[in-house]
Write an enzyme that holds these catalytic residues in place. Structure first.
Site, PDB file in Angstrom:
ATOM      1  N   HIS A   1      -0.817  -5.831   2.417  1.00 16.40           N
ATOM      2  CA  HIS A   1      -1.996  -6.695   2.463  1.00 16.40           C
ATOM      3  C   HIS A   1      -1.605  -8.071   1.928  1.00 16.40           C
ATOM      4  O   HIS A   1      -0.908  -8.159   0.912  1.00 16.40           O
ATOM      5  CB  HIS A   1      -3.130  -6.128   1.594  1.00 16.40           C
ATOM      6  CG  HIS A   1      -4.120  -5.340   2.364  1.00 16.40           C
ATOM      7  ND1 HIS A   1      -4.432  -4.034   2.074  1.00 16.40           N
ATOM      8  CD2 HIS A   1      -4.884  -5.679   3.438  1.00 16.40           C
ATOM      9  CE1 HIS A   1      -5.344  -3.598   2.931  1.00 16.40           C
ATOM     10  NE2 HIS A   1      -5.621  -4.564   3.773  1.00 16.40           N
TER      11      HIS A   1
ATOM     12  N   GLU B   1       0.847  -1.190   0.000  1.00 18.36           N
ATOM     13  CA  GLU B   1       0.000   0.000   0.000  1.00 18.36           C
ATOM     14  C   GLU B   1       0.884   1.242   0.000  1.00 18.36           C
ATOM     15  O   GLU B   1       1.792   1.370   0.807  1.00 18.36           O
ATOM     16  CB  GLU B   1      -0.918   0.005   1.226  1.00 18.36           C
ATOM     17  CG  GLU B   1      -1.859  -1.182   1.320  1.00 18.36           C
ATOM     18  CD  GLU B   1      -2.951  -1.197   0.248  1.00 18.36           C
ATOM     19  OE1 GLU B   1      -3.155  -0.157  -0.435  1.00 18.36           O
ATOM     20  OE2 GLU B   1      -3.598  -2.248   0.093  1.00 18.36           O
TER      21      GLU B   1
ATOM     22  N   CYS C   1      -7.483  -1.621   8.352  1.00 19.97           N
ATOM     23  CA  CYS C   1      -6.138  -1.636   7.768  1.00 19.97           C
ATOM     24  C   CYS C   1      -5.723  -0.225   7.367  1.00 19.97           C
ATOM     25  O   CYS C   1      -4.652   0.253   7.733  1.00 19.97           O
ATOM     26  CB  CYS C   1      -6.091  -2.574   6.557  1.00 19.97           C
ATOM     27  SG  CYS C   1      -6.251  -4.312   6.995  1.00 19.97           S
TER      28      CYS C   1
END
Length: 180
Positions: free
Chosen positions: A139, A56, A120
């Site tokens: 992730h 991310e 998250c």
């Protein structure tokens, strides 16, 4: 798996399980930064939609509407009232993705700019805000869909080692520019 594999003798690895609770995240993440003063804090979250290991790039401050495991959601629907809309990691995720992909591991690594506006993303933004960008979020798919625990452990080990290397080299450039 990562705890078994480690990150080498020169990396002090601490592993914590963070509950899926907004208020716990708001307490725990600053406490971890204060306790350890880490070079980098890497968060790992399971996504039922993920089919790859996903790096991310940024965390988002607003848009949190889903209830957590305690049936709670912040009234403000944001991580930090008055905080920036999003915060990018100081880690060049594109470079990390390319470097890890070149290692020939039996996993696929991809990039994302949306960690999902649930715990998250909330955790990532909170950590990025606390650290001025010195955080990362990865992730992973659920075990066995398609990767084994061993594959994910090796992937995380390689990714974090590359993140630390990229961070170290970017800091060298920053320090060089400040010296001139």
């Amino acid at each position: 798996e990562l705890k078994k594999l480690g990150l080498g003798d020169d990396v002090d690895l601490h592993i914590y399980e963070v509950p899926v609770e907004y208020q716990t995240v708001q307490r725990l993440i600053p406490a971890l930064w204060k306790k350890h003063s880490p070079q980098l804090l890497v968060h790992v979250g399971v996504s039922g939609m993920a089919t790859t290991v996903t790096l991310e790039k940024c965390g988002h401050n607003a848009g949190y509407q889903g209830l957590d495991n305690c049936d709670f959601c912040p009234d403000s629907q944001c991580c930090v009232e008055g905080g920036p809309e999003f915060i990018d990691s100081v880690i060049d995720m594109d470079a990390v993705c390319k470097r890890v992909s070149a290692l020939g591991l039996d996993i696929m690594v991809t990039i994302s700019v949306d960690a999902g506006r649930y715990l998250c993303d909330f955790t990532y933004y909170t950590s990025l805000y606390q650290s001025r960008g010195r955080s990362a979020f990865i992730h992973v798919p659920p075990l066995g869909r398609p990767y084994t625990a061993e594959q994910l452990g090796r992937a995380l080990q390689a990714i974090i080692e590359e993140m630390l290397d990229v961070l170290e080299h970017s800091e060298d450039k920053i320090n060089c520019q400040h010296e001139h």
